[in-house]
Write an enzyme that holds these catalytic residues in place. Structure first.
Site, short mmCIF file in Angstrom:
data_model
loop_
_atom_site.label_atom_id
_atom_site.label_comp_id
_atom_site.label_asym_id
_atom_site.label_seq_id
_atom_site.Cartn_x
_atom_site.Cartn_y
_atom_site.Cartn_z
N SER A 160 19.29 -26.00 -3.62
CA SER A 160 20.30 -25.47 -2.58
C SER A 160 20.46 -25.33 -1.32
O SER A 160 19.17 -25.48 -0.50
CB SER A 160 20.13 -23.94 -3.58
OG SER A 160 20.28 -23.10 -2.70
N ILE B 108 29.47 -21.89 -4.55
CA ILE B 108 30.27 -22.65 -5.05
C ILE B 108 30.59 -21.67 -6.19
O ILE B 108 29.75 -20.84 -6.94
CB ILE B 108 29.21 -23.74 -5.72
CG1 ILE B 108 28.49 -24.36 -4.93
CG2 ILE B 108 30.33 -24.94 -6.89
CD1 ILE B 108 29.76 -25.33 -4.08
N ASN C 151 19.96 -30.22 -12.94
CA ASN C 151 20.86 -29.25 -12.74
C ASN C 151 20.94 -27.78 -13.35
O ASN C 151 21.44 -26.81 -12.32
CB ASN C 151 22.67 -29.98 -13.02
CG ASN C 151 23.62 -28.98 -12.74
OD1 ASN C 151 24.32 -28.38 -11.65
ND2 ASN C 151 23.67 -28.35 -13.61
N TYR D 2 13.86 -17.66 -5.40
CA TYR D 2 14.56 -18.83 -6.00
C TYR D 2 14.93 -19.46 -4.87
O TYR D 2 14.44 -21.05 -4.96
CB TYR D 2 15.73 -17.68 -5.83
CG TYR D 2 17.38 -19.27 -6.16
CD1 TYR D 2 17.80 -19.78 -7.83
CD2 TYR D 2 18.43 -19.55 -4.63
CE1 TYR D 2 19.08 -20.39 -7.24
CE2 TYR D 2 19.24 -20.62 -5.11
CZ TYR D 2 19.88 -20.83 -6.79
OH TYR D 2 20.53 -21.86 -6.50
N SER E 138 26.63 -27.57 -19.91
CA SER E 138 27.25 -26.11 -20.38
C SER E 138 28.06 -25.55 -19.24
O SER E 138 29.05 -25.58 -20.38
CB SER E 138 26.81 -25.26 -21.55
OG SER E 138 25.26 -25.18 -20.94
N ARG E 139 27.94 -25.57 -18.37
CA ARG E 139 29.07 -25.15 -17.79
C ARG E 139 28.81 -25.36 -16.19
O ARG E 139 27.84 -25.56 -15.62
CB ARG E 139 28.15 -23.07 -17.91
CG ARG E 139 28.47 -22.33 -19.21
CD ARG E 139 27.83 -21.24 -19.23
NE ARG E 139 26.44 -21.22 -18.62
CZ ARG E 139 26.50 -20.29 -18.33
NH1 ARG E 139 26.53 -19.94 -17.08
NH2 ARG E 139 24.85 -20.27 -17.61
N GLY F 135 21.57 -29.57 -17.58
CA GLY F 135 22.67 -27.39 -17.53
C GLY F 135 23.59 -28.29 -17.19
O GLY F 135 24.49 -27.41 -16.10
N ALA G 260 12.36 -20.50 -2.89
CA ALA G 260 10.40 -21.35 -3.48
C ALA G 260 11.41 -22.36 -4.46
O ALA G 260 10.95 -23.38 -3.96
CB ALA G 260 10.06 -20.51 -3.71
N LYS H 116 14.29 -23.95 -4.91
CA LYS H 116 14.29 -25.13 -4.48
C LYS H 116 14.16 -25.59 -3.19
O LYS H 116 14.06 -27.32 -3.00
CB LYS H 116 16.26 -23.96 -3.62
CG LYS H 116 16.84 -23.81 -4.98
CD LYS H 116 17.01 -24.71 -6.38
CE LYS H 116 18.49 -24.46 -7.24
NZ LYS H 116 18.48 -25.34 -8.21
P1 NAP Z 1 25.82 -21.87 -14.05
O1 NAP Z 1 26.94 -22.12 -14.13
O2 NAP Z 1 24.94 -20.11 -14.07
O3 NAP Z 1 25.60 -22.57 -14.67
C1 NAP Z 1 23.83 -23.27 -15.00
C2 NAP Z 1 23.50 -23.62 -16.43
O4 NAP Z 1 22.51 -23.94 -16.47
C3 NAP Z 1 24.23 -23.77 -17.74
O5 NAP Z 1 24.71 -25.02 -17.61
C4 NAP Z 1 23.27 -23.14 -18.63
O6 NAP Z 1 22.84 -23.33 -19.87
C5 NAP Z 1 21.70 -24.04 -18.20
N1 NAP Z 1 20.32 -23.71 -17.81
C6 NAP Z 1 19.78 -22.25 -17.43
N2 NAP Z 1 18.73 -21.84 -18.09
C7 NAP Z 1 18.35 -23.57 -18.79
C8 NAP Z 1 17.21 -23.72 -19.27
N3 NAP Z 1 15.90 -23.24 -19.21
N4 NAP Z 1 17.47 -25.51 -19.93
C9 NAP Z 1 18.73 -25.62 -19.90
N5 NAP Z 1 19.72 -25.23 -19.03
C10 NAP Z 1 19.59 -24.16 -18.94
O7 NAP Z 1 25.69 -22.26 -12.97
P2 NAP Z 1 26.02 -23.22 -11.75
O8 NAP Z 1 26.43 -22.59 -10.78
O9 NAP Z 1 26.55 -24.23 -12.36
O10 NAP Z 1 24.17 -23.79 -10.70
C11 NAP Z 1 23.76 -25.22 -11.20
C12 NAP Z 1 22.82 -25.88 -9.85
O11 NAP Z 1 23.62 -25.17 -9.21
C13 NAP Z 1 21.90 -24.80 -10.27
O12 NAP Z 1 20.76 -25.04 -9.90
C14 NAP Z 1 21.63 -23.92 -9.19
O13 NAP Z 1 21.00 -23.33 -8.69
C15 NAP Z 1 22.38 -24.91 -8.34
N6 NAP Z 1 23.48 -24.40 -7.31
C16 NAP Z 1 24.86 -22.97 -7.79
C17 NAP Z 1 24.79 -22.48 -6.37
C18 NAP Z 1 26.29 -21.94 -6.32
O14 NAP Z 1 27.07 -20.84 -5.05
N7 NAP Z 1 27.15 -21.78 -7.79
C19 NAP Z 1 24.68 -22.63 -5.53
C20 NAP Z 1 23.31 -23.46 -4.77
C21 NAP Z 1 23.21 -24.38 -6.34
P3 NAP Z 1 23.17 -22.92 -21.11
O15 NAP Z 1 24.09 -21.41 -20.95
O16 NAP Z 1 23.61 -23.14 -22.09
O17 NAP Z 1 22.13 -21.64 -20.97
#
Ligand code: NAP
Length: 243
Positions: free
Chosen positions: A138, A184, A86, A151, A10-11, A8, A153, A155
């Protein structure tokens, strides 16, 4: 030069991790599922700066796709020294509205994916008696988030997986650690209104919300040799929101 696969990437947080690890001299492999253009742009940017980077598509919730991704990487580039689990999705729903499909999808993308990726990465790591696995959980996996039971559960499962796998792999020179981010700023939290953000900041001891780079810095630490005596740990990167 060590190889680092970030799922994950890409973003959001994954993309920041890819940049941070590339800048630190790792060969980075950017996994994506849907955002092909973003993954390709990021990889090109890194290569234009003189870093090594490649992209690899796989839906990490699908064990066959994960198997194929690891086979592709090991055929082309040896194996994976650093694995960052991730990839993730979020969903806000009342517990009583969560459907079977919601539950299965949440658990498969956020938890089973780490199982599939660790399972494919480990044989190479064990053979070479070195590896770093860094799982992104998380703070809602630590304390539970209302309207995010599935979510939370998943995490919390990531935390259990981290601790148990760390016990099993320590003698093989492999550390397994976990980062539990707070709020974040990424696409995942783009539904938060300005009022929500202000309230969250007020609840956070540092008075801020985090950036993807805050998480990337912690990943870099766990990937590095400086953290070799640390395994099975959960590091909260959350501005003190959960202590
Ligand atoms: P995000 O901006 O929504 O990005 C999610 C990433 O996961 C994207 O690159 C997406 O790729 C990829 N992804 C989703 N489903 C996938 C799959 N089936 N196979 C491969 N890649 C997949 O999320 P983020 O905020 O960066 O979150 C990253 C991690 O941190 C996650 O595990 C999230 O739960 C955790 N987290 C985030 C926060 C927060 O506040 N942002 C807080 C706690 C934990 P594509 O677009 O290419 O599908």
């Amino acid at each position: 030069m060590r190889n680092a696969l970030i799922t994950g990437a890409s973003r959001g947080i994954g993309a920041a991790v890819a940049v941070k690890l590339a800048e630190a001299g790792y060969r980075v492999f950017i996994n994506y599922c849907h955002s092909a253009e973003k993954a390709e742009t990021l990889s090109k940017e890194l290569r234009s700066r003189g870093f090594f980077s490649d992209i690899v598509r796989a839906d990490v919730s699908d064990p066959d796709e994960v198997r194929r991704m690891f086979a592709e990487l090991s055929n082309k580039y040896r194996g994976t020294d650093i694995l960052v689990n991730n990839a993730g999705i979020a969903q806000t729903k009342l517990f009583t509205d969560i459907t079977d499909d919601d539950w299965r999808r949440m658990l498969s993308v956020n938890l089973s994916s780490a199982f599939y990726c660790c399972r494919e990465a480990l044989p190479f790591m064990i053979r070479q008696q070195f590896g770093r696995i860094i799982n992104i959980s998380s703070m809602w996996g630590q304390v539970g988030g209302s309207c995010e039971v599935h979510y939370s559960a998943a995490k919390a499962g990531i935390i259990g997986l981290t601790k148990a796998l760390a016990m099993e792999e320590g003698l093989s020179g492999i550390t397994v650690n976990c980062i539990a981010p707070g709020v974040i700023k990424t696409d995942m939290t783009s539904n938060l209104t300005e009022t929500d953000i202000t309230a969250l900041k007020e609840e956070t001891p540092t008075g801020t919300i985090g950036t993807p780079e805050d998480i990337a810095a912690a990943v870099l630490f766990f990937a590095s040799d400086s953290s070799s005596f640390i395994t099975g740990q959960v590091l909260g990167v959350n501005g003190g929101f959960v202590v």
